[in-house]
Design a protein around this motif. Structure first.
Motif, PDB file in Angstrom:
ATOM      1  N   TYR A  14      36.526 -54.974 -26.561  1.00 16.97           N
ATOM      2  CA  TYR A  14      37.325 -55.019 -27.791  1.00 16.97           C
ATOM      3  C   TYR A  14      38.451 -56.026 -27.672  1.00 16.97           C
ATOM      4  CZ  TYR A  14      40.451 -51.751 -25.338  1.00 16.97           C
ATOM      5  OH  TYR A  14      41.275 -51.153 -24.430  1.00 16.97           O
ATOM      6  N   ASP A  15      38.872 -56.475 -28.829  1.00 14.36           N
ATOM      7  CA  ASP A  15      40.021 -57.361 -28.945  1.00 14.36           C
ATOM      8  C   ASP A  15      40.758 -56.899 -30.198  1.00 14.36           C
ATOM      9  OD1 ASP A  15      41.851 -59.346 -28.935  1.00 14.36           O
ATOM     10  OD2 ASP A  15      40.450 -61.002 -29.205  1.00 14.36           O
ATOM     11  N   VAL A  16      41.710 -55.984 -29.980  1.00  9.99           N
ATOM     12  CA  VAL A  16      42.412 -55.402 -31.132  1.00  9.99           C
ATOM     13  C   VAL A  16      43.913 -55.635 -30.994  1.00  9.99           C
ATOM     14  CG1 VAL A  16      40.637 -53.634 -31.439  1.00  9.99           C
ATOM     15  CG2 VAL A  16      42.657 -53.093 -30.097  1.00  9.99           C
ATOM     16  N   LYS A  17      44.592 -55.610 -32.126  1.00 11.33           N
ATOM     17  CA  LYS A  17      46.045 -55.793 -32.123  1.00 11.33           C
ATOM     18  C   LYS A  17      46.708 -54.717 -31.270  1.00 11.33           C
ATOM     19  CE  LYS A  17      47.529 -59.285 -34.661  1.00 11.33           C
ATOM     20  NZ  LYS A  17      47.854 -59.321 -36.093  1.00 11.33           N
ATOM     21  N   VAL A  18      47.800 -55.109 -30.626  1.00 10.55           N
ATOM     22  CA  VAL A  18      48.447 -54.256 -29.633  1.00 10.55           C
ATOM     23  C   VAL A  18      48.795 -52.862 -30.172  1.00 10.55           C
ATOM     24  CG1 VAL A  18      50.777 -55.197 -30.078  1.00 10.55           C
ATOM     25  CG2 VAL A  18      50.224 -54.235 -27.822  1.00 10.55           C
ATOM     26  N   GLU A  19      49.140 -52.789 -31.447  1.00 12.76           N
ATOM     27  CA  GLU A  19      49.534 -51.483 -31.989  1.00 12.76           C
ATOM     28  C   GLU A  19      48.366 -50.495 -32.102  1.00 12.76           C
ATOM     29  OE1 GLU A  19      50.009 -54.448 -33.444  1.00 12.76           O
ATOM     30  OE2 GLU A  19      49.765 -54.351 -35.637  1.00 12.76           O
ATOM     31  N   ARG A  20      47.157 -51.000 -31.972  1.00 11.71           N
ATOM     32  CA  ARG A  20      45.994 -50.100 -32.048  1.00 11.71           C
ATOM     33  C   ARG A  20      45.253 -49.958 -30.714  1.00 11.71           C
ATOM     34  NH1 ARG A  20      46.189 -52.662 -36.998  1.00 11.71           N
ATOM     35  NH2 ARG A  20      44.971 -54.414 -36.219  1.00 11.71           N
ATOM     36  N   VAL A  21      45.735 -50.661 -29.692  1.00  8.35           N
ATOM     37  CA  VAL A  21      45.037 -50.642 -28.405  1.00  8.35           C
ATOM     38  C   VAL A  21      44.912 -49.228 -27.827  1.00  8.35           C
ATOM     39  CG1 VAL A  21      45.261 -51.260 -25.963  1.00  8.35           C
ATOM     40  CG2 VAL A  21      45.403 -53.035 -27.685  1.00  8.35           C
ATOM     41  N   ASP A  55      34.241 -43.309 -35.258  1.00  9.34           N
ATOM     42  CA  ASP A  55      35.633 -43.130 -34.826  1.00  9.34           C
ATOM     43  C   ASP A  55      36.379 -44.468 -34.801  1.00  9.34           C
ATOM     44  OD1 ASP A  55      35.088 -40.476 -34.514  1.00  9.34           O
ATOM     45  OD2 ASP A  55      35.324 -40.424 -32.332  1.00  9.34           O
ATOM     46  N   LEU A  56      35.717 -45.487 -34.267  1.00  6.23           N
ATOM     47  CA  LEU A  56      36.367 -46.800 -34.159  1.00  6.23           C
ATOM     48  C   LEU A  56      36.637 -47.398 -35.537  1.00  6.23           C
ATOM     49  CD1 LEU A  56      34.409 -48.414 -31.176  1.00  6.23           C
ATOM     50  CD2 LEU A  56      36.830 -47.801 -31.200  1.00  6.23           C
ATOM     51  N   ASN A  57      35.667 -47.246 -36.436  1.00  2.87           N
ATOM     52  CA  ASN A  57      35.847 -47.825 -37.768  1.00  2.87           C
ATOM     53  C   ASN A  57      36.991 -47.185 -38.546  1.00  2.87           C
ATOM     54  OD1 ASN A  57      34.135 -50.072 -38.158  1.00  2.87           O
ATOM     55  ND2 ASN A  57      32.345 -48.737 -38.302  1.00  2.87           N
ATOM     56  N   LYS A  58      37.353 -45.955 -38.165  1.00  2.00           N
ATOM     57  CA  LYS A  58      38.489 -45.301 -38.822  1.00  2.00           C
ATOM     58  C   LYS A  58      39.812 -45.930 -38.380  1.00  2.00           C
ATOM     59  CE  LYS A  58      36.511 -40.682 -39.038  1.00  2.00           C
ATOM     60  NZ  LYS A  58      36.471 -39.470 -38.217  1.00  2.00           N
ATOM     61  N   ILE A  59      39.830 -46.473 -37.164  1.00  3.77           N
ATOM     62  CA  ILE A  59      41.078 -46.956 -36.552  1.00  3.77           C
ATOM     63  C   ILE A  59      41.279 -48.457 -36.700  1.00  3.77           C
ATOM     64  CG2 ILE A  59      42.306 -47.222 -34.334  1.00  3.77           C
ATOM     65  CD1 ILE A  59      42.231 -44.348 -35.394  1.00  3.77           C
ATOM     66  N   ILE A  60      40.219 -49.224 -36.488  1.00  2.69           N
ATOM     67  CA  ILE A  60      40.408 -50.673 -36.424  1.00  2.69           C
ATOM     68  C   ILE A  60      40.638 -51.296 -37.792  1.00  2.69           C
ATOM     69  CG2 ILE A  60      39.059 -50.891 -34.296  1.00  2.69           C
ATOM     70  CD1 ILE A  60      36.796 -52.129 -36.000  1.00  2.69           C
ATOM     71  N   ASP A  61      41.312 -52.438 -37.764  1.00  2.00           N
ATOM     72  CA  ASP A  61      41.512 -53.241 -38.963  1.00  2.00           C
ATOM     73  C   ASP A  61      40.334 -54.201 -39.066  1.00  2.00           C
ATOM     74  OD1 ASP A  61      44.157 -54.619 -40.676  1.00  2.00           O
ATOM     75  OD2 ASP A  61      42.323 -55.763 -40.368  1.00  2.00           O
ATOM     76  N   GLN A  62      39.637 -54.156 -40.179  1.00  3.55           N
ATOM     77  CA  GLN A  62      38.390 -54.928 -40.308  1.00  3.55           C
ATOM     78  C   GLN A  62      38.624 -56.433 -40.287  1.00  3.55           C
ATOM     79  OE1 GLN A  62      35.243 -53.641 -40.257  1.00  3.55           O
ATOM     80  NE2 GLN A  62      36.062 -51.578 -40.003  1.00  3.55           N
ATOM     81  N   GLN A  63      39.840 -56.865 -40.547  1.00  5.75           N
ATOM     82  CA  GLN A  63      40.135 -58.293 -40.525  1.00  5.75           C
ATOM     83  C   GLN A  63      40.679 -58.760 -39.180  1.00  5.75           C
ATOM     84  OE1 GLN A  63      39.224 -60.454 -42.929  1.00  5.75           O
ATOM     85  NE2 GLN A  63      38.310 -58.619 -43.779  1.00  5.75           N
ATOM     86  N   GLU A  64      41.551 -57.947 -38.610  1.00  2.26           N
ATOM     87  CA  GLU A  64      42.277 -58.395 -37.422  1.00  2.26           C
ATOM     88  C   GLU A  64      41.606 -58.028 -36.110  1.00  2.26           C
ATOM     89  OE1 GLU A  64      46.148 -56.640 -37.977  1.00  2.26           O
ATOM     90  OE2 GLU A  64      46.909 -58.520 -38.788  1.00  2.26           O
ATOM     91  N   ASP A  65      40.818 -56.979 -36.111  1.00  2.00           N
ATOM     92  CA  ASP A  65      40.265 -56.478 -34.852  1.00  2.00           C
ATOM     93  C   ASP A  65      38.790 -56.833 -34.695  1.00  2.00           C
ATOM     94  OD1 ASP A  65      42.741 -55.401 -34.460  1.00  2.00           O
ATOM     95  OD2 ASP A  65      42.185 -53.421 -35.207  1.00  2.00           O
TER      96      ASP A  65
ATOM     97  N   LYS B  86      33.716 -60.112 -37.931  1.00  2.00           N
ATOM     98  CA  LYS B  86      32.458 -60.616 -37.379  1.00  2.00           C
ATOM     99  C   LYS B  86      32.448 -62.124 -37.180  1.00  2.00           C
ATOM    100  CE  LYS B  86      29.658 -56.783 -39.022  1.00  2.00           C
ATOM    101  NZ  LYS B  86      30.805 -55.911 -39.318  1.00  2.00           N
ATOM    102  N   GLN B  87      33.563 -62.777 -37.522  1.00  2.00           N
ATOM    103  CA  GLN B  87      33.592 -64.231 -37.346  1.00  2.00           C
ATOM    104  C   GLN B  87      33.427 -64.643 -35.890  1.00  2.00           C
ATOM    105  OE1 GLN B  87      37.294 -65.180 -39.328  1.00  2.00           O
ATOM    106  NE2 GLN B  87      36.174 -65.980 -41.091  1.00  2.00           N
TER     107      GLN B  87
END
Lengths: 96, 96
Positions: A14-21, A55-65, B86-87
């Motif tokens: 994963y590569d997600v913004k720090v606030e959601r890590v 579960d992941l789709n509830k948390i992650i931002d679809q644009q940023e993560d 997905k980019q």
């Protein structure tokens, strides 16, 4: 044909913004073993894989993560080589 | 029996000290495509895999660094799912 295969082992990066890590880490750890940094791996049933994604789709931002799951039939279809410090080679000791 | 398989596709994750990241990155990029953060992937011949490991072993510190290579027969033995943006899903556009 690939779509009908029953995958029972997965690697997840994963590569997600720090606030959601932290939240993403906890979800991944619920289903897989922590392997290295932002990489998880382990046996997982197809039904748990669906729950993990839900579960992941509830948390992650679809644009940023970004989360990528590589699904394998089992742990016999790949070979593994570790260079350097092998103490961390499986991460299986991190299973709770 | 696993040892005799000809693996032609690989995922590589590394966790190396910051002073060696650039060198390790360049070596990995020579043989594979950058996928995400410290993850590379791509088709690789068995002979290039040997060269990749040889190059990496010259650079990494055997105590402080960690490199894991997951070898697969080809890119048909795994399924892939991307959640979120997905980019970045393949990283193939980063091939030089």
């Amino acid at each position: 044909m690939k779509k009908n295969l029953n995958y029972n082992y997965a690697f997840l990066f994963y590569d997600v913004k720090v606030e959601r890590v932290n939240k993403v880490f906890k979800i991944c750890k619920k289903y897989l073993s922590h392997f290295q940094k932002s990489v998880f791996r382990g046996e997982i049933t197809p039904s748990n894989l669906i729950l993990l994604k839900k579960d992941l789709n509830k948390i992650i931002d679809q644009q940023e993560d970004f989360v990528c799951i590589i699904k394998l039939l089992n742990n016999n279809v790949f070979g593994e080589e570790v260079l350097g410090n092998k103490q961390n080679d499986t991460g299986e000791d991190l299973i709770i």
